[in-house]
Design a protein around this motif. Structure first.
Motif: not given
Lengths: 277, 312
Positions: A122-133, B36-43
């Motif tokens: 999850l690290i890379v995609p969440l990094f990009i998401l959080f950076r955009n936010l 919602l949280l799970v689908v969004l942040f895992y999906g």
């Protein structure tokens, strides 16, 4: 019911003793090192008990580094993520334990599958998401991440606690005129408080202990949590083990105290919820 | 208080009229935020990873991001470190799992029958489970230190070795350290789970077996093991994944070294993302891991018969 011979008793005591030593020794060694002057931990012969007992490592960590800031940040993140997780888990757990509805099994399956997904993925995609936010390098990125990680498992855990509470309790409250949400929070939640505390502690400990997200998302000194903070000590070529172990010992305290305190309930929750899943 | 209560009652009446609050929809409202949280942040990460794995995406050269087809995949499969990491992952999971399972099982058996001070003993012996992988990494790195490590010292004193072993700085022994840390951490998990299963065995079964004169060994293999087999199966399969995914102990202890000899797929992915900032390759590794785990999970679900057990 069954006779135990003396030799079996002795064997059992030896076994229990060995497991106790295994469990304690690494922590003992962390503490012993933290109470030695820095140079004493790198001298031969190794001292199994500090010859020159000192608090200087703790004093140094606490007053010459930003460790208090890291500690405060870790506390903020773990407490907030813990509370958010518990609230979401209470709602979801209530739904999953009290109602039969279409899609229930799919939801449980979904929650189970999240347990199979590696955090590093999850690290890379969440990094990009959080950076955009605009959330990179803020504690929000960690609070959100840790809540996401804990919600599925804590929901399953809390279902086990809900199942111990008879439906009649909230039904009578609703007959008395409470709305469903009121009945849940005024009647059911107080009864299952130990389970809720256990769930909170579980979420708290996972947030408190997490390493990779914090390393990836946090950069500035002011928002570093303990793992990122201590990481600076490791990356240096010459590790100061006195400082390091002192910092580690401080980091250990909240998680271990909470764990010992609610260990019984945590074990109940784990076995009630997780095994069946 | 009274005024407030009657106001709430009125609220309830008003709400009941809304079609969105029909009784049959109630469970969905309760579960919505979590789902919602799970689908969004895992999906989202799932799709994003797949997408990025086909891109040249390096954070240092952000003006130069483009689709490069299978370049990332070719890159990682040609990369000897990736192969090494894949093998290490198997070693890491296998040894950590099997040893912590056996030790956890023994501990559970020891804790089964009540004894004086069991509760206190239990809360101490389960403590490792509350310690972070990051901290375990630090503690074990220090204990396995080549010069001043307590483990070398103890082995010398016991006469098991003649001179210090630089465990963490030679490829042949480097995995021993993190595996030891992982075992230390994982024993309580199995002990807790197996203990719970043991306590679920009805007493009558034992009484019957005792009357039949079954020996302890027979009882262990013919009664205990079959009875708790479902728990054993589920916990082993689930724990295997958790060990597969836990990378912090290795990362802190060895940083993948020496000479990239102790990477697992998880630490290698993190290194690609964190140190090399090569998000494209990191995503490709992520996709490989997900595919592997998806296959494993399907096997897991089939074996543990989730459909039956999952109906709470």
């Amino acid at each position: 019911m069954e006779k135990t011979t003396t030799s079996e008793k002795i064997l059992k005591i030896i076994g229990l003793g060995i497991f106790l030593i295994i469990a304690i020794f690494p922590i003992y060694w962390l503490l012993v090192t933290s109470f030695k002057p820095a140079k004493d931990s790198v001298t031969i012969p190794i001292q199994y008990w500090p010859k020159n007992f000192t608090f200087e490592n703790y004093a140094a960590v606490w007053s010459t580094t930003d460790f208090p800031v890291f500690f405060k940040n870790s506390l903020i993140v773990a407490v907030t993520a813990g509370i958010l997780t518990v609230i979401l888990a209470i709602f979801a757990g209530y739904s999953l334990s009290r109602f039969k509805f279409k899609g229930k099994n799919i939801t449980l399956l979904l929650f189970l599958v999240t347990q199979m997904i590696p955090i590093v993925v999850l690290i890379v995609p969440l990094f990009i998401l959080f950076r955009n936010l605009g959330l990179i390098d803020t504690l929000y990125s960690l609070i959100i991440s840790y809540t996401i990680i804990s919600v599925p498992f804590c929901t399953v855990m809390i279902i086990g606690f809900f199942k111990r509470i008879p439906n009649a309790i909230e039904e009578s409250a609703m007959v008395d005129g409470c709305s469903r949400v009121e009945a849940l929070f005024r009647v059911v939640v107080p009864v299952m408080l130990p389970g809720i505390v256990a769930t909170f502690v579980f979420a708290f400990i996972s947030a408190w202990n997490e390493y990779f997200f914090s390393l990836m998302f946090i950069n500035s000194e002011a928002v570093k949590t303990i793992p990122v903070g201590i990481n600076m000590f490791i990356q240096k070529v010459d590790v100061n083990w006195g400082r390091m172990t002192a910092a580690g010992a401080i980091a250990l305290v909240p998680a271990v105290i909470l764990f010992v305190f609610i260990q019984k309930y945590l074990v109940q929750g784990l076995t009630a919820g997780a095994v069946k899943g | 208080m009274k005024g407030e209560d009657s106001k709430l009652k009125k609220d309830v009446k008003v709400r009941k009229k809304s079609p969105l609050l029909k009784e049959s929809l109630v469970p969905y409202w309760f579960i919505l935020p979590a789902v919602l949280l799970v689908v969004l942040f895992y999906g989202y990460p799932f799709i994003k990873s797949l997408y990025m794995s086909f891109m040249n995406y390096n954070l240092v050269m952000e003006h130069n991001i483009y689709f490069n087809n299978f370049e990332n995949y070719k890159g990682i499969f040609d990369d000897p470190v990736f192969g090494k990491a894949a093998v290490n992952t198997l070693i890491w999971v296998f040894y950590s799992l099997i040893i912590q399972f056996i030790l956890g099982f023994i501990l559970a058996l020891l804790l089964w029958k009540p004894f004086k001070g069991r509760n206190v003993y239990q809360s101490i012996v389960f403590i490792p489970w509350a310690v972070s992988g990051f901290l375990i990494g630090i503690m074990f790195r220090w204990m396995f230190n080549a010069q001043f490590g307590v483990i070398n010292d103890l082995l010398l004193k016991l006469g098991l070795i003649q001179e210090n072993i630089p465990f963490l700085s030679q490829p042949s022994t480097v995995m021993i350290g993190p595996i030891a840390g992982a075992i230390w951490y994982g024993i309580p998990f199995f002990a807790i789970m197996i203990l719970a299963a043991l306590q679920g065995i009805p007493n009558e079964i034992f009484e019957a077996a005792e009357m039949d004169g079954a020996s302890k060994m027979t009882r262990f293999w013919k009664i205990i093991v079959p009875f708790i087999k479902p728990t054993l199966l589920v916990t082993v399969l689930l724990r295997a994944i958790w060990i597969f995914n836990s990378a912090d102990i290795i990362y802190v202890m060895t940083n993948g070294g020496p000479a990239n000899s102790s990477h697992t797929l998880a630490t290698y992915l993190f290194q690609k993302a964190y140190t090399a900032l090569d998000f494209g390759s990191a995503s490709a590794i992520a996709v490989v891991i997900i595919i592997f785990l998806a296959i494993y999970t399907l096997i897991y679900l089939t074996v543990s018969k989730f459909e039956e057990a999952g109906d709470f």
